[in-house]
Design a protein around this motif. Structure first.
Motif, mmCIF file in Angstrom:
data_model
loop_
_atom_site.group_PDB
_atom_site.id
_atom_site.type_symbol
_atom_site.label_atom_id
_atom_site.label_comp_id
_atom_site.label_asym_id
_atom_site.label_seq_id
_atom_site.Cartn_x
_atom_site.Cartn_y
_atom_site.Cartn_z
ATOM 1 N N LYS A 21 0.820 -1.218 0.000
ATOM 2 C CA LYS A 21 0.000 0.000 0.000
ATOM 3 C C LYS A 21 0.847 1.257 0.000
ATOM 4 O O LYS A 21 0.612 2.175 -0.770
ATOM 5 N N ASP A 38 1.032 8.280 5.705
ATOM 6 C CA ASP A 38 1.105 6.866 6.081
ATOM 7 C C ASP A 38 0.496 6.753 7.485
ATOM 8 O O ASP A 38 1.167 7.032 8.480
ATOM 9 N N SER A 39 -0.778 6.381 7.562
ATOM 10 C CA SER A 39 -1.436 6.374 8.882
ATOM 11 C C SER A 39 -0.840 5.308 9.791
ATOM 12 O O SER A 39 -0.843 5.446 11.015
ATOM 13 N N GLY A 40 -0.294 4.237 9.192
ATOM 14 C CA GLY A 40 0.329 3.182 10.002
ATOM 15 C C GLY A 40 1.511 3.727 10.790
ATOM 16 O O GLY A 40 1.776 3.282 11.916
ATOM 17 N N TYR A 43 0.374 4.947 14.209
ATOM 18 C CA TYR A 43 0.175 3.888 15.208
ATOM 19 C C TYR A 43 1.523 3.313 15.646
ATOM 20 O O TYR A 43 1.720 2.947 16.808
ATOM 21 N N ARG A 99 9.966 1.124 12.038
ATOM 22 C CA ARG A 99 9.806 0.049 11.036
ATOM 23 C C ARG A 99 10.340 -1.289 11.521
ATOM 24 O O ARG A 99 10.304 -2.273 10.797
ATOM 25 N N SER A 108 -0.208 -3.919 16.794
ATOM 26 C CA SER A 108 -1.640 -4.179 16.569
ATOM 27 C C SER A 108 -2.480 -4.124 17.849
ATOM 28 O O SER A 108 -3.575 -3.542 17.831
ATOM 29 N N ALA A 111 -3.004 -0.491 18.461
ATOM 30 C CA ALA A 111 -3.916 0.117 17.474
ATOM 31 C C ALA A 111 -5.359 -0.340 17.692
ATOM 32 O O ALA A 111 -6.280 0.226 17.106
ATOM 33 N N ARG A 117 -7.307 4.951 18.732
ATOM 34 C CA ARG A 117 -7.874 5.122 17.387
ATOM 35 C C ARG A 117 -8.586 6.480 17.269
ATOM 36 O O ARG A 117 -8.438 7.177 16.276
ATOM 37 N N ARG A 138 -5.778 1.017 7.319
ATOM 38 C CA ARG A 138 -6.685 -0.133 7.465
ATOM 39 C C ARG A 138 -8.150 0.299 7.433
ATOM 40 O O ARG A 138 -9.021 -0.487 7.085
ATOM 41 N N ILE A 140 -9.151 3.654 6.378
ATOM 42 C CA ILE A 140 -9.212 4.987 5.761
ATOM 43 C C ILE A 140 -10.502 5.127 4.940
ATOM 44 O O ILE A 140 -11.210 6.125 5.059
ATOM 45 N N ARG A 188 -0.782 -9.896 12.904
ATOM 46 C CA ARG A 188 -1.334 -8.534 12.782
ATOM 47 C C ARG A 188 -2.639 -8.542 11.984
ATOM 48 O O ARG A 188 -3.592 -7.866 12.337
ATOM 49 N N ASP A 192 -5.982 -7.063 13.490
ATOM 50 C CA ASP A 192 -6.552 -5.900 12.796
ATOM 51 C C ASP A 192 -7.971 -6.194 12.274
ATOM 52 O O ASP A 192 -8.830 -5.320 12.264
ATOM 53 N N ARG A 195 -10.655 -6.658 15.644
ATOM 54 C CA ARG A 195 -10.879 -5.657 16.694
ATOM 55 C C ARG A 195 -12.268 -5.023 16.506
ATOM 56 O O ARG A 195 -12.806 -4.996 15.386
#
Ligand code: CDP
Length: 234
Positions: A21, A38-40, A43, A99, A108, A111, A117, A138, A140, A188, A192, A195
């Motif tokens: 992505k 990059d929203s990840g 988190y 990273r 995870s 998050a 969130r 995840r 968006i 993960r 993800d 949840r």
């Protein structure tokens, strides 16, 4: 390049861990002159803060109460360095550290905390207020920008995704095994997807892309074609 007279749209790219992505989202944003988020990374930055403060460690449950109490103390931002975007945590560049597989192994469960969130989603919505943004993550297309004009959901086999991430990490000198990366990707995905708050889910109006057998160039071209279609329709 983006034609400045064109109406700016919002682009949401979601999908499974290590599904490519970020690579395609970043390339699209650069090609059309949009901002990329990059929203990840956000988190991951919260997770790094929690690790540094002894509130989570691989294999143990996070201290939810103290992480939630600490949220007002966490300032996350992005610095632009040429083509790269560097994530900062309270003013410190943490791009490489977030990273690592250690952070991936803790992220995870953090998050999944609803208050974490809510705080991240509020920041992400604010970043997208004036459109002209490509954001990947995840939730968006489902939660952050449910009205986005363009939504993509990426997938590839877990083995393919793990081997891409394994190569990325070992190219940077990380001491990890393929099996550790594969286990992380699968764990993960499961956390993800299951949840209660903002689970990983394909939005009803997203275009699905399985990029298992696509090169980076092929997926970038596919995404750019979709962007041109969406802009001409909007
Ligand atoms: O790049 P990769 O697929 O490894 O993951 P990432 O996009 O950096 O996201 C790391 C983790 O953050 C994910 O496994 C999710 O647990 C969480 N995340 C999320 O919950 N919601 C988002 N919008 C983005 C990431």
């Amino acid at each position: 390049m983006n034609n400045s007279t064109e109406r700016k749209i919002t682009i949401a790219i979601d999908g499974y861990s290590s599904s490519g992505k970020s690579t395609m989202a970043r390339a699209l944003a650069s090609a059309i002159g949009y901002r990329y988020i990059d929203s990840g990374a956000m988190y991951r930055a919260v997770t790094l803060w929690a690790m540094r403060n002894g509130l989570v460690a691989p294999g143990s449950e996070p201290d939810v109460e103290r992480i939630v109490e600490g949220l007002p103390l966490i300032d996350i931002d992005f610095l632009v360095d040429g083509q790269r975007q560097l994530t900062t945590l309270n003013g410190e560049v943490v791009e490489n550290e977030i990273r690592s597989l250690e952070v991936s192994n803790c992220v995870s469960p953090i998050a999944a905390i609803p208050q974490v969130r809510h705080a991240m989603v509020a920041m992400q919505k604010a970043m997208g207020r004036s459109k002209g943004i490509v954001m990947d993550g995840r939730d968006i297309g489902t939660v952050v920008f449910p009205d986005a004009e363009m939504k993509v959901f990426c997938d590839a086999s877990a083995e393919q995704r793990a081997s891409r991430r394994f190569k990325e990490l070992t190219d940077k000198g990380a001491q990890v095994t393929y099996q550790e990366v594969l286990d992380n990707v699968k764990t993960r995905d499961h956390i993800d997807e299951t949840r209660s708050e903002g689970p990983l889910r394909c939005a009803d109006d997203a275009v699905r892309l399985d990029n298992s057998d696509m090169s980076i160039e092929e997926q970038n071209r596919w995404l750019l074609d979709l962007y041109h279609q969406r802009v001409s329709q909007s």
